[in-house]
Enzyme design. Structure first.
Site, PDB file in Angstrom:
ATOM      1  N   ASN A 208       0.854  -1.194   0.000  1.00  9.32           N
ATOM      2  CA  ASN A 208       0.000   0.000   0.000  1.00  9.32           C
ATOM      3  C   ASN A 208       0.889   1.243   0.000  1.00  9.32           C
ATOM      4  OD1 ASN A 208       0.469   0.887   2.856  1.00  9.32           O
ATOM      5  ND2 ASN A 208      -0.340  -1.164   3.233  1.00  9.32           N
ATOM      6  N   ASP A 276      -4.439  -6.173   5.117  1.00  8.75           N
ATOM      7  CA  ASP A 276      -5.477  -7.006   5.730  1.00  8.75           C
ATOM      8  C   ASP A 276      -5.388  -8.455   5.252  1.00  8.75           C
ATOM      9  OD1 ASP A 276      -6.696  -5.066   7.307  1.00  8.75           O
ATOM     10  OD2 ASP A 276      -7.777  -4.249   5.586  1.00  8.75           O
ATOM     11  N   LYS A 286       9.065 -17.785  -9.232  1.00 10.11           N
ATOM     12  CA  LYS A 286       8.403 -16.710  -9.965  1.00 10.11           C
ATOM     13  C   LYS A 286       7.267 -17.285 -10.829  1.00 10.11           C
ATOM     14  CE  LYS A 286       9.231 -12.960 -13.110  1.00 10.11           C
ATOM     15  NZ  LYS A 286       9.981 -12.648 -14.320  1.00 10.11           N
ATOM     16  N   PRO A 303      -3.325 -11.655  10.624  1.00  9.22           N
ATOM     17  CA  PRO A 303      -3.674 -11.412  12.031  1.00  9.22           C
ATOM     18  C   PRO A 303      -3.863  -9.916  12.251  1.00  9.22           C
ATOM     19  CG  PRO A 303      -1.322 -11.928  11.795  1.00  9.22           C
ATOM     20  CD  PRO A 303      -1.971 -12.171  10.457  1.00  9.22           C
ATOM     21  N   ASP A 304      -4.864  -9.551  13.049  1.00  7.00           N
ATOM     22  CA  ASP A 304      -5.054  -8.135  13.385  1.00  7.00           C
ATOM     23  C   ASP A 304      -4.242  -7.849  14.656  1.00  7.00           C
ATOM     24  OD1 ASP A 304      -5.943  -5.636  14.319  1.00  7.00           O
ATOM     25  OD2 ASP A 304      -7.802  -5.847  13.167  1.00  7.00           O
ATOM     26  N   ILE A 305      -3.100  -7.227  14.464  1.00  4.28           N
ATOM     27  CA  ILE A 305      -2.148  -7.033  15.572  1.00  4.28           C
ATOM     28  C   ILE A 305      -2.747  -6.109  16.628  1.00  4.28           C
ATOM     29  CG2 ILE A 305       0.236  -6.410  16.143  1.00  4.28           C
ATOM     30  CD1 ILE A 305       0.758  -6.644  13.021  1.00  4.28           C
ATOM     31  N   PHE A 323      -4.711   3.428  14.497  1.00  3.04           N
ATOM     32  CA  PHE A 323      -4.926   4.459  13.490  1.00  3.04           C
ATOM     33  C   PHE A 323      -6.004   3.957  12.540  1.00  3.04           C
ATOM     34  CE2 PHE A 323      -1.573   7.806  13.478  1.00  3.04           C
ATOM     35  CZ  PHE A 323      -0.967   7.449  14.669  1.00  3.04           C
ATOM     36  N   LYS A 337     -14.341   0.941  14.533  1.00  6.02           N
ATOM     37  CA  LYS A 337     -13.058   0.253  14.702  1.00  6.02           C
ATOM     38  C   LYS A 337     -12.648   0.224  16.179  1.00  6.02           C
ATOM     39  CE  LYS A 337     -10.995   0.753  10.570  1.00  6.02           C
ATOM     40  NZ  LYS A 337     -10.200   1.356   9.512  1.00  6.02           N
TER      41      LYS A 337
HETATM   42  N1  CTP Z   1      -3.985  -3.126  12.133  1.00  8.22           N
HETATM   43  C1  CTP Z   1      -3.227  -4.140  12.679  1.00  8.22           C
HETATM   44  N2  CTP Z   1      -3.201  -5.365  12.078  1.00  8.22           N
HETATM   45  C2  CTP Z   1      -3.893  -5.594  10.956  1.00  8.22           C
HETATM   46  C3  CTP Z   1      -4.685  -4.565  10.387  1.00  8.22           C
HETATM   47  C4  CTP Z   1      -4.687  -3.335  11.002  1.00  8.22           C
HETATM   48  O1  CTP Z   1      -2.589  -3.922  13.703  1.00  8.22           O
HETATM   49  N3  CTP Z   1      -3.849  -6.779  10.389  1.00  8.22           N
HETATM   50  C5  CTP Z   1      -4.048  -1.837  12.801  1.00  8.22           C
HETATM   51  C6  CTP Z   1      -3.401  -0.695  12.057  1.00  8.22           C
HETATM   52  O2  CTP Z   1      -2.039  -0.535  12.408  1.00  8.22           O
HETATM   53  C7  CTP Z   1      -4.230   0.493  12.505  1.00  8.22           C
HETATM   54  C8  CTP Z   1      -5.611  -0.098  12.704  1.00  8.22           C
HETATM   55  O3  CTP Z   1      -5.382  -1.485  12.900  1.00  8.22           O
HETATM   56  O4  CTP Z   1      -3.794   0.978  13.751  1.00  8.22           O
HETATM   57  C9  CTP Z   1      -6.582   0.145  11.616  1.00  8.22           C
HETATM   58  O5  CTP Z   1      -6.295  -0.617  10.510  1.00  8.22           O
HETATM   59  P1  CTP Z   1      -7.289  -0.741   9.255  1.00  8.22           P
HETATM   60  O6  CTP Z   1      -6.650  -1.670   8.300  1.00  8.22           O
HETATM   61  O7  CTP Z   1      -7.612   0.603   8.772  1.00  8.22           O
HETATM   62  O8  CTP Z   1      -8.558  -1.386   9.924  1.00  8.22           O
HETATM   63  P2  CTP Z   1      -9.386  -2.600   9.494  1.00  8.22           P
HETATM   64  O9  CTP Z   1      -9.848  -3.261  10.718  1.00  8.22           O
HETATM   65  O10 CTP Z   1      -8.619  -3.430   8.545  1.00  8.22           O
HETATM   66  O11 CTP Z   1     -10.634  -1.979   8.794  1.00  8.22           O
HETATM   67  P3  CTP Z   1     -10.940  -1.690   7.263  1.00  8.22           P
HETATM   68  O12 CTP Z   1      -9.940  -2.466   6.440  1.00  8.22           O
HETATM   69  O13 CTP Z   1     -12.322  -2.137   7.134  1.00  8.22           O
HETATM   70  O14 CTP Z   1     -10.800  -0.218   7.080  1.00  8.22           O
END
Ligand code: CTP
Length: 398
Positions: A208, A276, A286, A303-305, A323, A337
């Site tokens: 990104n 995500d 490749k 994983p959502d950290i 954020f 969120k």
């Molecule tokens: N974050 C994280 N781990 C992930 C995805 C996000 O720690 N796998 C944290 C980011 O560092 C940020 C916050 O979550 O602090 C918001 O991330 P964002 O990707 O915007 O939120 P999502 O829950 O993925 O929501 P969406 O994609 O629907 O906007």
């Protein structure tokens, strides 16, 4: 307050030297004693008279001033202070420090001292990002030299980017932090930053547009308030700030592992733009074009950290900040969120392309908490970082 503290202030030769005058004034307002040293190059930018007038004492200019006057030797001068501060620290001065040269009064004092040294680098963006300077900075950080800045922004030479000297208020905060007076002294903060790269095959990845600028500025601001900062960064375009513990990662899974390894912490601030999704079965070789047409990539959720750290049952940091980069309904999405991830604050911003925020030098954020929302004006990213760091310090009782 800095009553009874003694700062030896070395003024190097750069256009930012004028800010050293303001720093002297602010240090003295806070009760510090300032002994100024002006390098030959520094004299081209500020006069000895202005420096000594503001400091209220004579300025040291030459190694031989000391021996001629036989009042105080350079060893004594280098050790009488509680802290040595170099403002501005030019590329040349940093290079001489990194290599242990002692060819004038300033570098001799820096080599002879047994006290901590804090530098505020200031130089053109190319000079700052040059591998030679980055090598010197890494060496100095490894030697225990403390850093304030540099910031990212417009420069006197007309260019734009990292290398601009930190503002006097930020240098002052760093001095207070170095002298043990910072509000985050003794605290440990984890900061994630930058994008992640999720491999498709050994040469391709999904990424990104995050530059890592806000996360780097935040780590620097927390450091300046005295915190020990564990900085976990994806492949960002902005280099990590000096004086923080850096762990470089590429993928979300690696970032998660690095964050878990850095715990426990008093606060965790997740500024990274974590992907995500990752490619479920990244190819070891490749991927080639072929008769079967374009490949279909199956994605798996990362994983959502932030959520994981915010929902830890034991050892959760007292403050967990996320954020939210949004392109519409910023506050609504941020509040959702906050609830879903169960963090304490969400720093929300609008990253629609027309705002120029993602990858840009400024940010306009809204702090969303259980108590309400706070909208900040559009500010340079280092200023957003400084305000956030102060808010974090206040929340931790600093
Ligand atoms: N974050 C994280 N781990 C992930 C995805 C996000 O720690 N796998 C944290 C980011 O560092 C940020 C916050 O979550 O602090 C918001 O991330 P964002 O990707 O915007 O939120 P999502 O829950 O993925 O929501 P969406 O994609 O629907 O906007």
């Amino acid at each position: 307050m800095l009553h009874g503290r003694h700062v030896l202030l070395i003024i190097g030769g750069g256009i930012a030297a004028y800010k050293a005058l303001e720093l002297i004034r602010r240090l003295r307002e806070r009760g510090a004693k300032v002994t100024p040293v002006l390098t030959r190059a520094g004299e081209q930018f500020v006069t000895p008279l202005s420096v000594s007038t503001l400091a209220g004492v004579a300025v040291f200019r030459d190694l031989f001033d000391l021996t001629a006057e036989a009042e105080i030797g350079h060893i004594e001068l280098s050790r009488a202070a509680d802290l040595i501060v170099v403002v501005p620290a030019t590329a040349n001065l940093l290079a001489r420090m990194a290599n242990g040269l002692a060819d004038d009064l300033a570098t001799t004092l820096l080599l002879a001292t047994d006290k901590r040294v804090l530098v505020a680098p200031a130089m053109n963006v190319r000079m700052w990002t040059h591998p030679a300077t980055q090598r010197n900075v890494a060496q100095l950080a490894a030697d225990g030299i403390l850093f304030a800045g540099p910031d990212d922004g417009a420069m006197a030479c007309g260019e734009f980017g990292p290398g601009r000297m930190a503002e006097p208020a930020a240098i002052l905060a760093a001095i207070e932090g170095a002298l043990g007076g910072g509000p985050l002294a003794g605290r440990h903060v984890i900061v994630t930053s930058g994008p992640t790269h999720e491999p498709v095959d050994p040469v391709r990845y999904i990424a990104n547009r995050s530059s890592g600028a806000q996360g780097a500025a935040l780590a620097a601001a927390l450091r300046d308030l005295g915190a020990r900062v564990s900085f976990v960064t994806g492949p960002a375009t902005v280099p990590p700030p000096p004086g923080v513990d850096v762990t470089r990662v590429e993928t979300a899974q690696q970032m998660r592992a690095a964050v878990m390894a850095a715990l426990p912490a008093d606060a965790a601030v997740m500024a990274a733009a974590v992907a995500d999704w990752r490619v479920k079965a990244a190819s070891a070789q490749k991927v080639k074009k072929g008769a079967s047409g374009p490949p279909v990539l199956e994605l798996a959720e990362n994983p959502d950290i932030l959520a994981e750290v915010a929902q830890m049952s034991g050892g959760r940091p007292a403050l967990v900040v996320g954020f939210a980069a949004e392109t519409e309904a910023v506050v609504d999405h941020a509040r959702a969120k906050l609830a879903r991830k169960r963090c304490d604050w969400i720093v929300a911003n609008d990253v629609s392309p027309e705002t120029g925020i993602m990858g840009g030098a400024e940010n306009a954020v809204i702090i969303v908490t259980a108590d309400g929302e706070e909208s900040w004006p559009r500010l340079p990213k280092p200023e957003v970082a400084r305000r956030l760091a102060l808010r974090i310090a206040a929340a931790l009782g600093g």
